[in-house]
Scaffold this motif. Structure first.
Motif, mmCIF file in Angstrom:
data_model
loop_
_atom_site.group_PDB
_atom_site.id
_atom_site.type_symbol
_atom_site.label_atom_id
_atom_site.label_comp_id
_atom_site.label_asym_id
_atom_site.label_seq_id
_atom_site.Cartn_x
_atom_site.Cartn_y
_atom_site.Cartn_z
ATOM 1 N N ILE A 10 56.932 38.704 18.020
ATOM 2 C CA ILE A 10 57.150 38.674 19.464
ATOM 3 C C ILE A 10 55.826 38.896 20.188
ATOM 4 O O ILE A 10 55.516 38.240 21.172
ATOM 5 C CB ILE A 10 58.186 39.744 19.865
ATOM 6 C CG1 ILE A 10 59.540 39.416 19.215
ATOM 7 C CG2 ILE A 10 58.316 39.823 21.379
ATOM 8 C CD1 ILE A 10 60.583 40.508 19.383
ATOM 9 N N LEU A 68 66.970 43.506 23.916
ATOM 10 C CA LEU A 68 65.631 43.232 24.418
ATOM 11 C C LEU A 68 64.955 44.525 24.864
ATOM 12 O O LEU A 68 63.828 44.499 25.332
ATOM 13 C CB LEU A 68 65.699 42.239 25.596
ATOM 14 C CG LEU A 68 66.146 40.826 25.219
ATOM 15 C CD1 LEU A 68 66.275 39.956 26.461
ATOM 16 C CD2 LEU A 68 65.191 40.176 24.222
ATOM 17 N N ASP A 83 60.686 40.011 15.344
ATOM 18 C CA ASP A 83 62.099 39.717 15.540
ATOM 19 C C ASP A 83 62.667 39.343 14.175
ATOM 20 O O ASP A 83 62.281 38.328 13.602
ATOM 21 C CB ASP A 83 62.261 38.563 16.534
ATOM 22 C CG ASP A 83 63.718 38.219 16.805
ATOM 23 O OD1 ASP A 83 64.607 38.997 16.398
ATOM 24 O OD2 ASP A 83 63.972 37.175 17.431
ATOM 25 N N ASP A 117 64.860 37.843 11.424
ATOM 26 C CA ASP A 117 65.633 36.606 11.397
ATOM 27 C C ASP A 117 66.189 36.416 9.991
ATOM 28 O O ASP A 117 65.442 36.279 9.042
ATOM 29 C CB ASP A 117 64.727 35.430 11.784
ATOM 30 C CG ASP A 117 65.525 34.188 12.121
ATOM 31 O OD1 ASP A 117 66.582 33.978 11.494
ATOM 32 O OD2 ASP A 117 65.090 33.435 13.001
ATOM 33 N N SER A 172 69.116 37.646 22.833
ATOM 34 C CA SER A 172 68.563 38.941 22.471
ATOM 35 C C SER A 172 67.806 38.806 21.171
ATOM 36 O O SER A 172 67.865 37.791 20.502
ATOM 37 C CB SER A 172 69.680 39.974 22.333
ATOM 38 O OG SER A 172 70.527 39.631 21.280
ATOM 39 N N SER A 173 67.081 39.869 20.835
ATOM 40 C CA SER A 173 66.284 39.884 19.620
ATOM 41 C C SER A 173 66.794 40.979 18.701
ATOM 42 O O SER A 173 67.614 41.796 19.095
ATOM 43 C CB SER A 173 64.817 40.175 19.958
ATOM 44 O OG SER A 173 64.293 39.164 20.779
ATOM 45 N N PRO A 232 64.608 43.425 17.128
ATOM 46 C CA PRO A 232 63.208 43.816 16.983
ATOM 47 C C PRO A 232 62.957 44.975 16.034
ATOM 48 O O PRO A 232 63.774 45.884 15.889
ATOM 49 C CB PRO A 232 62.799 44.193 18.409
ATOM 50 C CG PRO A 232 64.071 44.516 19.106
ATOM 51 C CD PRO A 232 65.173 43.775 18.417
#
Length: 121
Positions: free
Chosen positions: A62, A27, A52, A54, A3-4, A6
């Motif tokens: 993305i 997602l 995304d 991090d 999964s992200s 976002p």
């Protein structure tokens, strides 16, 4: 594919003006955020980048959507719907789309952009 985390950045002519909240571990994020910002009379395009988040490295892009002034002119009541993301890095394949509503308000002298970043999948 996991999964992200976002979030979106909205840029007008490459100047970042809006950053949505991050939606963790999904997602299919739902933002439902609406913004109104001043538009420069000579603006060319509005770009929405889906990122995304991090924690350990640089946030990944993305994909993105670009809406030009001409596209907006063709939709006087605003542009609304699902738009496919296009890749920012030509080496990376992008799958996904984002649900947007973009509308230009006001007259020639003082125009505002109303931008709703709804959801993505």
């Amino acid at each position: 594919m996991g999964s992200s985390d976002p979030y979106c950045i909205v840029k007008i002519d490459d100047e970042a003006i809006i950053r949505t909240a991050t939606v963790w571990k999904t997602l299919s994020p739902f933002w439902g955020e609406e913004y109104e910002v001043q538009l420069q009379p000579g603006f060319h395009s509005i770009s929405i980048y889906v990122m995304d988040e991090d924690a350990l490295s640089r946030d990944d892009v993305i994909g993105k959507v670009c809406i030009t002034r001409d596209m907006l002119a063709e939709h006087p009541k605003g542009y609304s719907g699902w738009v496919s993301l296009s890749e920012v890095d030509p080496d990376e394949e992008v799958q996904g789309e984002i649900h947007l509503r973009v509308e230009v308000l006001g007259s020639q002298g003082s125009r505002r952009l109303r931008c709703s970043v709804l959801e993505a999948r």
